[in-house]
Design a protein around this motif. Structure first.
Motif, short mmCIF file in Angstrom:
data_model
loop_
_atom_site.label_atom_id
_atom_site.label_comp_id
_atom_site.label_asym_id
_atom_site.label_seq_id
_atom_site.Cartn_x
_atom_site.Cartn_y
_atom_site.Cartn_z
N GLU A 47 15.69 30.64 4.17
CA GLU A 47 15.82 29.32 3.56
C GLU A 47 15.47 29.35 2.08
N LYS A 67 29.34 25.13 2.94
CA LYS A 67 28.07 24.49 3.26
C LYS A 67 27.10 25.52 3.83
N GLU A 69 25.27 25.80 6.67
CA GLU A 69 25.36 26.30 8.04
C GLU A 69 26.50 27.29 8.23
N LYS A 72 25.41 30.56 6.72
CA LYS A 72 24.48 31.29 7.58
C LYS A 72 25.22 32.00 8.71
#
Length: 285
Positions: A47, A67, A69, A72
C-alpha cells in the motif's frame, strides 16, 4: 522457468518484451517507478508503494494506467507467472508513446511495464552479517528528489563511484555539507549517545517506504530517534551507520570513505533494528 514481463496489457517472455522507440520514458525519462519486495510470496508495504506511485504520477501530471485494484491483480499475476517466493516486482509508468516533442502530448495513454525477479534471502543475510562500506559523493540531482522518477543518471553515477571504490553504496552530500541519502537508499546514523538519526523528508530526498515502516516500528517499541539533517563529520564519527531500502532492508555500514565505523563490525543497534524490521516483514507475510 523463463521470466515473464507485463507490457501495456500483455504478458510476454522477458527476452522479447519491448516498448516503442518513442515512449517518453526512453526519450525524456518522462515516467516514474516503484520496486516492491516479495517475502514468502507476499508483497511488503504494498500500500505504501502504491500510494507513493500515485503521488509521483500526480506530481508529473501523468494519468494512472489503471485503478488500484486491477493494478494489484496484474502485480500478483506477474509474481505468479514468474514463480517468485522471495524477490522483487518492478513497476514503471511513463507518459506513453508520442512523436518526440517536449510538451505533454494530448490524448496519449500512459505506458505500464512490470517485471519480477528472484532474490536470495541467504545472500542478503550474509551481507548484513559482515556489513558494507559507503563512499560520499556530491549530490548533483534535481530539486524534486521526492518524485520517484526514472531519471536516475546522477544516481547511476553515484552508484558507479561506489563500485569503482569497492563500496556497496554512495551517500550524497548537499552544497551545505549535509548528508541527503544514498543513490538508492536512505541514510541513518546512531550518535555516540545511542540516538538513531535520519534526515526528515522533503523535496531533497525520496520518502523511503522501508524508512517509513522502520520509523513506525521504532515508535511502537519506544526506540529514541530524531529526524534531522547530519553532517559528513557526524557520519564519519558516528557510533553506528546503516542504510534502508526495499531490497537492503536495514543494512549496517562498517566503513565510510576511509573512516572505520565503531569497531569495524555491524553495530548492535543496527542489527537490532534489522531484526525489528524482519519481524515486521514476517508479520506482513
Amino acid at each position: 522457468m523463463s521470466r515473464i514481463a507485463y507490457v501495456n496489457g500483455q504478458y510476454q517472455p522477458h527476452s522479447h518484451a519491448n516498448v516503442h522507440i518513442e515512449d517518453r520514458g526512453y526519450q525524456f525519462a518522462d515516467g516514474v517507478y516503484e520496486v516492491v519486495t516479495i517475502v514468502n510470496s507476499k508483497m511488503i508495504d504494498e500500500e505504501g508503494h502504491l500510494q507513493r506511485l500515485w503521488r509521483s504520477l500526480a506530481e508529473l501530471r501523468i494519468d494512472a494506467p489503471m485503478k488500484a485494484e486491477p493494478l494489484k491483480m496484474v502485480m500478483r499475476e506477474v509474481v505468479r507467472r514468474n514463480g517468485i517466493v522471495n524477490g522483487i516486482i518492478y513497476l514503471q509508468v511513463t507518459r506513453g508513446v508520442a512523436p518526440r516533442d517536449h510538451p505533454f502530448p494530448k490524448n496519449t495513454p500512459p505506458a505500464l511495464v512490470m517485471t519480477a525477479k528472484r532474490l536470495s534471502m541467504d545472500k542478503a543475510e550474509k551481507t548484513a552479517e559482515k556489513g558494507v562500506s559507503v563512499v560520499t559523493v556530491p549530490d548533483i540531482r534535481w530539486a524534486r528528489c521526492d518524485i520517484k522518477s526514472v531519471s536516475l543518471l546522477p544516481n547511476v553515477l553515484a552508484k558507479q563511484a561506489a563500485k569503482d571504490n569497492g563500496a556497496y553504496e554512495a551517500f550524497q552530500i548537499d552544497a551545505d555539507g549535509m548528508v541527503t541519502e544514498g543513490s538508492s537508499t536512505n541514510a541513518w546514523i546512531v550518535d555516540q549517545n545511542g540516538k538513531v538519526i535520519t534526515r526528515p523528508t522533503s523535496n531533497e530526498i525520496l520518502a523511503g517506504i522501508t524508512r517509513a515502516s522502520l520509523i513506525r516500528e521504532l515508535e511502537k517499541k519506544g526506540v529514541e530517534f530524531e529526524l534531522r539533517s547530519f553532517t559528513v563529520e557526524e557520519l564519519h564519527n558516528a557510533r553506528e551507520v546503516f542504510l534502508t531500502s526495499s531490497t537492503s532492508y536495514v543494512l549496517p555500514v562498517v566503513k565510510v570513505d576511509e573512516h572505520v565505523i565503531g569497531n569495524g563490525n555491524p553495530g548492535s543497534i543496527s542489527m537490532t533494528l534489522r531484526e525489528i524490521y524482519r519481524e515486521f516483514m514476517n508479520a506482513a507475510s
